[in-house]
Write an enzyme that holds these catalytic residues in place. Sequence first.
Site, PDB file in Angstrom:
ATOM      1  N   GLU A   1       9.501  17.644  14.103  1.00 46.93           N
ATOM      2  CA  GLU A   1      10.802  17.063  12.495  1.00 46.93           C
ATOM      3  C   GLU A   1       9.283  17.989  12.027  1.00 46.93           C
ATOM      4  O   GLU A   1       8.774  18.148  11.341  1.00 46.93           O
ATOM      5  CB  GLU A   1       9.857  15.719  11.811  1.00 46.93           C
ATOM      6  CG  GLU A   1      10.375  15.756  10.675  1.00 46.93           C
ATOM      7  CD  GLU A   1      10.130  13.932  10.283  1.00 46.93           C
ATOM      8  OE1 GLU A   1       9.267  13.673  10.532  1.00 46.93           O
ATOM      9  OE2 GLU A   1      11.371  13.424   9.516  1.00 46.93           O
TER      10      GLU A   1
ATOM     11  N   LYS B   1       0.765  -1.025   0.157  1.00 43.31           N
ATOM     12  CA  LYS B   1      -0.084  -0.131   0.206  1.00 43.31           C
ATOM     13  C   LYS B   1       0.950   1.248   0.213  1.00 43.31           C
ATOM     14  O   LYS B   1       1.668   1.613   0.314  1.00 43.31           O
ATOM     15  CB  LYS B   1      -0.502  -0.020   1.443  1.00 43.31           C
ATOM     16  CG  LYS B   1      -1.589   1.172   1.163  1.00 43.31           C
ATOM     17  CD  LYS B   1      -2.653   2.332   1.904  1.00 43.31           C
ATOM     18  CE  LYS B   1      -1.823   2.775   2.419  1.00 43.31           C
ATOM     19  NZ  LYS B   1      -1.865   4.100   1.787  1.00 43.31           N
TER      20      LYS B   1
ATOM     21  N   GLU C   1      10.755   2.590   9.687  1.00 44.47           N
ATOM     22  CA  GLU C   1      11.215   3.475   9.948  1.00 44.47           C
ATOM     23  C   GLU C   1      10.565   4.891   9.963  1.00 44.47           C
ATOM     24  O   GLU C   1       9.373   4.954   9.323  1.00 44.47           O
ATOM     25  CB  GLU C   1      11.985   3.320   8.796  1.00 44.47           C
ATOM     26  CG  GLU C   1      12.513   2.064   8.628  1.00 44.47           C
ATOM     27  CD  GLU C   1      14.241   2.627   9.884  1.00 44.47           C
ATOM     28  OE1 GLU C   1      14.749   3.147   9.640  1.00 44.47           O
ATOM     29  OE2 GLU C   1      15.163   1.105   9.713  1.00 44.47           O
TER      30      GLU C   1
ATOM     31  N   CYS D   1      13.551  11.734   5.625  1.00 41.90           N
ATOM     32  CA  CYS D   1      13.840  11.583   6.883  1.00 41.90           C
ATOM     33  C   CYS D   1      15.413  11.864   7.530  1.00 41.90           C
ATOM     34  O   CYS D   1      15.534  11.895   8.469  1.00 41.90           O
ATOM     35  CB  CYS D   1      13.436   9.827   6.868  1.00 41.90           C
ATOM     36  SG  CYS D   1      14.237   8.938   5.646  1.00 41.90           S
TER      37      CYS D   1
HETATM   38  P1  NAD Z   1       2.545   9.354   7.273  1.00 39.81           P
HETATM   39  O1  NAD Z   1       2.768   8.002   8.578  1.00 39.81           O
HETATM   40  O2  NAD Z   1       1.424   9.444   6.893  1.00 39.81           O
HETATM   41  O3  NAD Z   1       1.988   7.915   6.349  1.00 39.81           O
HETATM   42  C1  NAD Z   1       3.186   6.846   6.035  1.00 39.81           C
HETATM   43  C2  NAD Z   1       2.455   5.512   5.107  1.00 39.81           C
HETATM   44  O4  NAD Z   1       1.108   5.190   6.217  1.00 39.81           O
HETATM   45  C3  NAD Z   1       0.793   6.596   4.043  1.00 39.81           C
HETATM   46  O5  NAD Z   1       1.411   5.591   3.056  1.00 39.81           O
HETATM   47  C4  NAD Z   1      -0.443   6.523   4.781  1.00 39.81           C
HETATM   48  O6  NAD Z   1      -1.604   5.838   3.770  1.00 39.81           O
HETATM   49  C5  NAD Z   1      -0.509   4.884   6.129  1.00 39.81           C
HETATM   50  N1  NAD Z   1      -0.989   4.960   7.221  1.00 39.81           N
HETATM   51  C6  NAD Z   1      -1.417   5.751   7.409  1.00 39.81           C
HETATM   52  N2  NAD Z   1      -2.348   6.101   8.429  1.00 39.81           N
HETATM   53  C7  NAD Z   1      -2.428   4.522   8.754  1.00 39.81           C
HETATM   54  C8  NAD Z   1      -3.524   3.537   9.600  1.00 39.81           C
HETATM   55  N3  NAD Z   1      -4.270   4.360  10.656  1.00 39.81           N
HETATM   56  N4  NAD Z   1      -2.838   2.675   9.216  1.00 39.81           N
HETATM   57  C9  NAD Z   1      -2.000   1.973   8.192  1.00 39.81           C
HETATM   58  N5  NAD Z   1      -0.883   2.460   7.969  1.00 39.81           N
HETATM   59  C10 NAD Z   1      -1.714   4.198   7.948  1.00 39.81           C
HETATM   60  O7  NAD Z   1       4.107   9.708   6.742  1.00 39.81           O
HETATM   61  P2  NAD Z   1       4.135  10.619   5.473  1.00 39.81           P
HETATM   62  O8  NAD Z   1       4.050  11.344   5.706  1.00 39.81           O
HETATM   63  O9  NAD Z   1       3.245   9.466   3.785  1.00 39.81           O
HETATM   64  O10 NAD Z   1       5.561  10.309   5.439  1.00 39.81           O
HETATM   65  C11 NAD Z   1       6.857  11.462   5.870  1.00 39.81           C
HETATM   66  C12 NAD Z   1       6.872  11.152   7.810  1.00 39.81           C
HETATM   67  O11 NAD Z   1       7.798   9.282   6.992  1.00 39.81           O
HETATM   68  C13 NAD Z   1       8.320  11.251   7.558  1.00 39.81           C
HETATM   69  O12 NAD Z   1       7.620  11.384   9.139  1.00 39.81           O
HETATM   70  C14 NAD Z   1       9.553  10.928   7.527  1.00 39.81           C
HETATM   71  O13 NAD Z   1      10.544  11.226   8.201  1.00 39.81           O
HETATM   72  C15 NAD Z   1       9.037   9.354   7.465  1.00 39.81           C
HETATM   73  N6  NAD Z   1      10.643   8.509   6.770  1.00 39.81           N
HETATM   74  C16 NAD Z   1      10.971   8.248   7.225  1.00 39.81           C
HETATM   75  C17 NAD Z   1      11.825   7.489   6.517  1.00 39.81           C
HETATM   76  C18 NAD Z   1      12.862   6.623   6.978  1.00 39.81           C
HETATM   77  O14 NAD Z   1      13.521   5.227   6.646  1.00 39.81           O
HETATM   78  N7  NAD Z   1      13.122   7.046   8.359  1.00 39.81           N
HETATM   79  C19 NAD Z   1      11.915   7.492   5.267  1.00 39.81           C
HETATM   80  C20 NAD Z   1      11.363   8.428   4.570  1.00 39.81           C
HETATM   81  C21 NAD Z   1      10.313   8.779   5.349  1.00 39.81           C
END
Ligand code: NAD
Length: 476
Positions: A378, A170, A245, A279
């Site tokens: 962040e 997803k 992550e 990130c």
């Molecule tokens: P997000 O947490 O909003 O979404 C991530 C994923 O989770 C999406 O596919 C979203 O649809 C899904 N999601 C949301 N609610 C959910 C639920 N209740 N159940 C299951 N899945 C759900 O994050 P984002 O805004 O897409 O990405 C930004 C974040 O990602 C930042 O915090 C960034 O630091 C982090 N990030 C971390 C890394 C790493 O490797 N540490 C790499 C890239 C991004």
Amino acid sequence: MKPLLINGIWKETASGIPNINPSDTTDTIDVYSQAGVNETNQAILAAATAFSEWSHTSPQVRHDILSRVAREIFSRKEEIGELLSREEGKILSEGIAETTRAAQIFSFFAGEALRISGEKLASIRPGVEVDITREPVGVVGIITPWNFPIAIPAWKIAPALCYGNTVVMKPAELVPGCSWVIAEALQRAGVPAGVFNLVYGPGSIVGQAMLDNPSVDAITFTGSQATGKRVAESCVKHMRKMQLEMGGKNPLVVLDDADLDVAVDCAINGAFYSTGQRCTASSRLIVTEGIHDRFVEACVEHMNGLNVGHALHKDTQIGPVVDEVQLDQDMRYIDIAHKEGGNLRSGGDVISAATSGFFLRPTLITDTTPMMTINREEVFGPVASVIRARNYEEALDVSNDHEFGLSAGICTQSLKYASHFKRNSQAGMIMVNLPTAGVDYHVPFGGTKKSSYGSREQGSYAIEFFTQVKTSYTAP
Ligand code: NAD
């Protein structure tokens, strides 16, 4: 309209969501089908059914499929890179580089499929043999963020399939296009029905349905800390394996003895390239007294020359913020930093361009202190803050004093400080005279503290998550 992929069949849904270009909101890339709970459960059932056969396929079969995907992605890197830039907003060269990296990851794990090994140990009982082998985990749920639309899916899908797992994927709502490209390439490469399934939809529905379904044996998630917690809670409830992550607030320490040009390059690249939406972005610049003013001046001068604009225009260095919600978040943090006493030295304003996109000028906030909101939370945009430190020891303390621990960098010409920093920084990835963002694909990736949970991603270390260990005893 682009369909879902369930059990090897492309499935269009009654309604879809448009994929909008953040550089030009009049540009709709395509419309993508949306799954509900039913479709998600069908995809999980298909993956569970396909597991038995796929987990016993010859490694040669898995190698060949992953190699074909790698070749297709590499040969189409310009076209896919452009799609990536259109849907996420990073500039074209970054889009092509990320696509190339995805191809390299598939190629790496094609090789790993042929290198799955075990151990044979002498038993403490005479004549008995002990074998330690690795087996796939089962159905792996993959949930990804929007900021690396092809690399992150690749670094989860490729090892999952390599080690014999089946997948339900997803992607983030904002970037359906790149995952669709991978799904299509996997289909063309001959992946059997049900082994790889792709479902689109909101996290609260499709992601949650994955979390709620007990047939999902493991979840690998990248995204925000808040969502990561929900994923963790569900995984504990179902006693399933998880790998998370999450966020970062990555420090770049600049010492008095740093090469100024190197330090400025590291800061500008680490903080603002890819619109700061990494990130591993350097969001806290911790600078010692003797170089502080020169460093800030040089950064501001460099920032003034940065070309912000449409991601596909050839002179653009910084593309748009991914959407309006993220832009509002960036602006809110800039405002809070200002109100808490930070000095807005550069940027902070939204640029109006020829196209209707979300263009924020890279922003530098100086005179901040470690406990200000801008240094605790962040932002995830082209925004960096500067913290003044008396000396190396204080800079190290400030850099470590955070709940996140993804990546940390230091700019210095001193071997003593570089070595000490590598040993004493509490982050999972350390960069010396390099930007905090930008990693190789064949070595482990991940952080400490609240940035990561579970075993490392990427490189040969990925085997820890995507397999489980079996110990077998044989009597003579
Ligand atoms: P997000 O947490 O909003 O979404 C991530 C994923 O989770 C999406 O596919 C979203 O649809 C899904 N999601 C949301 N609610 C959910 C639920 N209740 N159940 C299951 N899945 C759900 O994050 P984002 O805004 O897409 O990405 C930004 C974040 O990602 C930042 O915090 C960034 O630091 C982090 N990030 C971390 C890394 C790493 O490797 N540490 C790499 C890239 C991004």
